[in-house]
Write a protein that holds these residues in place. Structure first.
Motif, PDB file in Angstrom:
ATOM      1  N   SER A  58       0.833  -1.192   0.000  1.00  0.00           N
ATOM      2  CA  SER A  58       0.000   0.000   0.000  1.00  0.00           C
ATOM      3  C   SER A  58       0.875   1.252   0.000  1.00  0.00           C
ATOM      4  O   SER A  58       1.926   1.295   0.627  1.00  0.00           O
ATOM      5  N   LEU A  59       0.432   2.262  -0.663  1.00  0.00           N
ATOM      6  CA  LEU A  59       1.156   3.528  -0.713  1.00  0.00           C
ATOM      7  C   LEU A  59       0.893   4.394   0.514  1.00  0.00           C
ATOM      8  O   LEU A  59       1.440   5.485   0.623  1.00  0.00           O
ATOM      9  N   HIS A  60       0.066   3.911   1.424  1.00  0.00           N
ATOM     10  CA  HIS A  60      -0.318   4.719   2.575  1.00  0.00           C
ATOM     11  C   HIS A  60       0.412   4.334   3.859  1.00  0.00           C
ATOM     12  O   HIS A  60       0.189   4.957   4.889  1.00  0.00           O
ATOM     13  N   THR A  61       1.282   3.333   3.821  1.00  0.00           N
ATOM     14  CA  THR A  61       2.045   2.967   5.009  1.00  0.00           C
ATOM     15  C   THR A  61       3.133   4.015   5.247  1.00  0.00           C
ATOM     16  O   THR A  61       3.525   4.739   4.323  1.00  0.00           O
ATOM     17  N   SER A  62       3.615   4.085   6.476  1.00  0.00           N
ATOM     18  CA  SER A  62       4.646   5.090   6.779  1.00  0.00           C
ATOM     19  C   SER A  62       5.925   4.810   5.979  1.00  0.00           C
ATOM     20  O   SER A  62       6.588   5.739   5.525  1.00  0.00           O
ATOM     21  N   ARG A  63       6.272   3.545   5.773  1.00  0.00           N
ATOM     22  CA  ARG A  63       7.468   3.190   4.997  1.00  0.00           C
ATOM     23  C   ARG A  63       7.301   3.623   3.532  1.00  0.00           C
ATOM     24  O   ARG A  63       8.217   4.179   2.924  1.00  0.00           O
ATOM     25  N   ALA A  64       6.124   3.370   2.966  1.00  0.00           N
ATOM     26  CA  ALA A  64       5.870   3.766   1.579  1.00  0.00           C
ATOM     27  C   ALA A  64       5.928   5.282   1.443  1.00  0.00           C
ATOM     28  O   ALA A  64       6.526   5.805   0.498  1.00  0.00           O
ATOM     29  N   LYS A  65       5.337   5.996   2.384  1.00  0.00           N
ATOM     30  CA  LYS A  65       5.362   7.459   2.342  1.00  0.00           C
ATOM     31  C   LYS A  65       6.790   7.981   2.450  1.00  0.00           C
ATOM     32  O   LYS A  65       7.167   8.934   1.772  1.00  0.00           O
ATOM     33  N   GLU A  66       7.601   7.322   3.275  1.00  0.00           N
ATOM     34  CA  GLU A  66       9.012   7.715   3.431  1.00  0.00           C
ATOM     35  C   GLU A  66       9.759   7.535   2.106  1.00  0.00           C
ATOM     36  O   GLU A  66      10.520   8.411   1.692  1.00  0.00           O
ATOM     37  N   LEU A  67       9.536   6.402   1.441  1.00  0.00           N
ATOM     38  CA  LEU A  67      10.210   6.143   0.164  1.00  0.00           C
ATOM     39  C   LEU A  67       9.706   7.064  -0.944  1.00  0.00           C
ATOM     40  O   LEU A  67      10.494   7.541  -1.761  1.00  0.00           O
ATOM     41  N   LEU A  68       8.411   7.329  -0.972  1.00  0.00           N
ATOM     42  CA  LEU A  68       7.879   8.262  -1.961  1.00  0.00           C
ATOM     43  C   LEU A  68       8.486   9.640  -1.779  1.00  0.00           C
ATOM     44  O   LEU A  68       8.841  10.314  -2.744  1.00  0.00           O
TER      45      LEU A  68
ATOM     46  N   LYS B 286      11.415  10.238  -0.360  1.00  0.00           N
ATOM     47  CA  LYS B 286      12.845  10.125  -0.675  1.00  0.00           C
ATOM     48  C   LYS B 286      13.102  10.312  -2.173  1.00  0.00           C
ATOM     49  O   LYS B 286      14.067  10.959  -2.569  1.00  0.00           O
ATOM     50  N   TRP B 287      12.228   9.755  -3.013  1.00  0.00           N
ATOM     51  CA  TRP B 287      12.409   9.830  -4.453  1.00  0.00           C
ATOM     52  C   TRP B 287      11.609  10.985  -5.060  1.00  0.00           C
ATOM     53  O   TRP B 287      11.489  11.096  -6.272  1.00  0.00           O
ATOM     54  N   ASN B 288      11.045  11.841  -4.206  1.00  0.00           N
ATOM     55  CA  ASN B 288      10.296  13.020  -4.641  1.00  0.00           C
ATOM     56  C   ASN B 288       9.023  12.650  -5.404  1.00  0.00           C
ATOM     57  O   ASN B 288       8.511  13.424  -6.195  1.00  0.00           O
ATOM     58  N   LEU B 289       8.536  11.435  -5.154  1.00  0.00           N
ATOM     59  CA  LEU B 289       7.320  10.993  -5.819  1.00  0.00           C
ATOM     60  C   LEU B 289       6.070  11.368  -5.034  1.00  0.00           C
ATOM     61  O   LEU B 289       4.960  11.239  -5.541  1.00  0.00           O
ATOM     62  N   ASP B 290       6.251  11.840  -3.807  1.00  0.00           N
ATOM     63  CA  ASP B 290       5.104  12.263  -3.015  1.00  0.00           C
ATOM     64  C   ASP B 290       4.427  13.474  -3.646  1.00  0.00           C
ATOM     65  O   ASP B 290       3.222  13.638  -3.570  1.00  0.00           O
ATOM     66  N   VAL B 291       5.198  14.311  -4.316  1.00  0.00           N
ATOM     67  CA  VAL B 291       4.630  15.500  -4.962  1.00  0.00           C
ATOM     68  C   VAL B 291       4.495  15.317  -6.467  1.00  0.00           C
ATOM     69  O   VAL B 291       3.560  15.833  -7.067  1.00  0.00           O
ATOM     70  N   HIS B 292       5.417  14.582  -7.082  1.00  0.00           N
ATOM     71  CA  HIS B 292       5.444  14.487  -8.533  1.00  0.00           C
ATOM     72  C   HIS B 292       4.883  13.175  -9.079  1.00  0.00           C
ATOM     73  O   HIS B 292       4.727  13.042 -10.286  1.00  0.00           O
ATOM     74  N   GLY B 293       4.624  12.209  -8.224  1.00  0.00           N
ATOM     75  CA  GLY B 293       4.128  10.915  -8.688  1.00  0.00           C
ATOM     76  C   GLY B 293       2.610  10.851  -8.706  1.00  0.00           C
ATOM     77  O   GLY B 293       1.932  11.585  -7.999  1.00  0.00           O
ATOM     78  N   ARG B 294       2.092   9.990  -9.542  1.00  0.00           N
ATOM     79  CA  ARG B 294       0.654   9.749  -9.629  1.00  0.00           C
ATOM     80  C   ARG B 294       0.424   8.250  -9.672  1.00  0.00           C
ATOM     81  O   ARG B 294       1.222   7.521 -10.256  1.00  0.00           O
ATOM     82  N   SER B 295      -0.645   7.820  -9.080  1.00  0.00           N
ATOM     83  CA  SER B 295      -0.957   6.394  -9.039  1.00  0.00           C
ATOM     84  C   SER B 295      -2.395   6.181  -9.486  1.00  0.00           C
ATOM     85  O   SER B 295      -3.307   6.860  -9.007  1.00  0.00           O
ATOM     86  N   TYR B 296      -2.595   5.265 -10.411  1.00  0.00           N
ATOM     87  CA  TYR B 296      -3.921   4.946 -10.918  1.00  0.00           C
ATOM     88  C   TYR B 296      -4.096   3.438 -10.913  1.00  0.00           C
ATOM     89  O   TYR B 296      -3.117   2.691 -11.018  1.00  0.00           O
TER      90      TYR B 296
END
Length: 136
Positions: free
Chosen positions: A1-11, A13-23
């Motif tokens: 899941s993209l909503h776990t704290s580990r996933a959020k940390e990695l997103l 780290k790679w700047n995907l939290d702001v620039h990434g999209r998931s469908y």
């Protein structure tokens, strides 16, 4: 899941939290390898996919994908199971402390490479080009 704290940390780290999209798209029919090109052509030309998946046309400029006329499919080898395979990225300077190293922007065909990983994969004249063989 993209909503776990580990996933959020990695997103982050790679700047995907702001620039990434998931469908999520669902396909519930029988599929064989021989149908790959037709499937991908139909997928990318589907009106819902066209509406949902804008493409980057330049730095900060997003627009519709447009009609897809041809698809090129290449089955990738997926048999590498050892994580030390990726240690070479650290040893050649493509990654540092688990993060991809940035570099000055280099135009590689239609792609603007702004980090050493993209440069390694796209520019045959890059020092890191031969870190992995073509079969890897």
């Amino acid at each position: 899941s993209l909503h776990t704290s580990r996933a959020k940390e990695l997103l982050n780290k790679w700047n995907l939290d702001v620039h990434g999209r998931s469908y999520v798209f669902r396909f519930d029919q029988h599929f064989t390898q021989g149908q790959s090109q037709a499937f991908l052509n139909d997928f990318f030309n589907d009106p819902q996919v066209q509406e949902s998946l804008p493409v980057c046309k330049g730095r900060g400029d997003w627009g519709p994908l447009g009609k897809v006329g041809a698809i090129q499919v290449e089955r990738l080898r997926t048999s590498e199971l050892r994580l030390d395979f990726f240690d070479r990225l650290e040893s050649c300077g493509v990654a540092r402390n688990g993060s991809i190293a940035k570099c000055f922007d280099v135009q590689c065909g239609e792609v603007l490479a702004s980090d050493k990983l993209r440069l390694m994969l796209l520019d045959e004249s890059a020092e890191e080009w031969e870190v992995f063989s073509a079969s890897e």
